[in-house]
Design an enzyme around this catalytic site. Structure first.
Site: not given
Length: 397
Positions: A37, A198, A355, A378
């Site tokens: 980053r 999931k 991620g 996100g």
């Protein structure tokens, strides 16, 4: 895409430029363990400084809950930034108030200063207008270079843009241009690869994608839920049996929209979840009752590779198997390398993010071959879900 202004649209000389960056980097014992980053924000900082702007960096770190916490101070990062930029970076022990105002007023053209964690003030996460105005008083212009924080409507990511002329920094610009190529105005056919553990965390994502892509590869633990929903016995595999109806509804929606769903036809199974565990490859209809699926098999990888060959655009989020442990990383590595090869040959636009995705592509040595790899977690996911991102929307206003 010209919906927002960039650094090309403004004279920066002599201006105090508030630059929102993402410095939420992993640290251990005061050392940055992954500087990706930091690398991404250097071009914007350098360009503003080289053009005579006074660079005032705003960022958050961790979750200090609206009050100062020395353990979550940005001070150690001033030295890290200074080293990366090859020039001094000052530090202000507050991001607002008299301390910050005094330090900013002493800046000369080309100087760079990092202000303390914006989340040390409760007004940041509340997007308090008075706090945004206080931040705005420190600058003449606002540049947002933190796409990864753009899904949050906070004072430094959204509120500030209501007080100052606003521009996208180079990282934000690159991200938005890449995303536009990925799903905004992509070249068809479009293939999405979605993996991860999931289904429950990616329902919105899958529902949005089936109406927007031509092919959807479902891998990882998520695939087991879809297989089980179609009556396949997945043994002891990770599986959300309570989401069978949701999985069937997504399959039905895909059929209606003309989106081809690609599920594994074979799988690599083992009795224990550890590196080098004894394993075998079986058809998905023949998973032993005491075994668990830890990766998709070679026939499934061939089907994915064939789809990658057909596609003009690829959007990727999530690994196809338990890539953290060998040999269950094979499918992810093979598919990632194939996509990178096609991208390098100029026949595929490939955009990836989230991620685990970045870690998986780095593990495969394929990240450099992709058109764009987003470091936003996100924000990238919400963009793939088709949601408006407050920090981006306000730049368009």
């Amino acid at each position: 895409m010209t919906e927002f202004k960039t650094l090309d649209d403004v004279d920066l000389s002599g201006k105090r430029v508030l630059v929102r960056v993402d410095l939420n980097v992993p640290m251990k014992d005061g050392q940055v363990t992954d500087g990706t980053r930091i690398e991404r924000i250097l071009p914007t900082i350098r360009e503003i400084a080289d053009k005579g702007g006074r660079v005032i960096l705003l960022a958050h770190f961790g979750r200090p809950k609206g009050k100062p916490d020395p353990a979550q101070s940005l001070e150690p990062l001033a030295g890290v930034l200074s080293k990366a930029l090859g020039k001094p970076v000052g530090f202000s022990a507050d991001c607002a108030g008299p301390v910050a105002a005094g330090i900013v007023s002493a800046l000369k053209d080309g100087d760079v200063v990092l202000l303390e964690n914006t989340r040390f003030h409760a007004g940041e996460e509340k997007n308090d207008d008075a706090f945004a105005a206080e931040l705005a008083s420190l600058g003449d212009l606002y540049v947002n270079d933190a796409f990864s924080a753009a899904h949050r409507a906070h004072a430094s990511t959204e509120g500030l843009a209501r007080h100052l002329p606003s521009y996208a920094g180079r990282t934000m610009q690159a991200e938005l241009e890449a995303l536009e190529k990925g799903l905004g105005r992509p070249q068809k056919p479009v293939l999405a690869i979605v993996g991860g553990a999931k289904v429950s965390t990616k329902i919105d994502l899958l529902q949005n994608l089936v109406s927007r892509v031509d092919g959807l590869v479902i891998g990882g633990g998520m695939a087991n839920t879809f297989l089980a929903a179609q009556g396949v016995d997945v043994g002891k595999s990770l599986c959300e049996h309570d989401l069978a109806d949701t999985a069937r509804a997504i399959l039905a929606a895909a059929k209606t929209a003309g989106c081809e769903i690609v599920l594994p036809v074979d799988a690599v199974v083992a009795r224990e979840f550890k590196a080098g565990a004894a394993n075998e490859t079986v058809d998905v209809g023949a998973v032993p009752a005491d075994a668990m699926i830890l990766d998709v098999g070679p026939k499934s990888v061939e089907a994915v590779a064939a789809w990658i060959d057909r596609a003009k655009t690829l959007v990727w989020n999530g690994p196809m198997g338990a890539f953290e442990i060998e040999p269950f990383d094979r499918a992810t590595v093979a598919a990632a390398r194939h996509a990178a090869e096609r991208t390098r040959s100029g026949t595929l636009v490939s955009v990836a993010g989230g991620g685990d995705t970045v870690a998986a592509l780095n593990h495969a040595g394929a990240a450099d071959g992709f058109t764009y790899v987003s470091t936003a977690g996100g924000a990238f996911l919400e963009w793939m879900e088709g949601k408006a991102l407050p920090g981006v929307e306000v730049l368009k206003a």
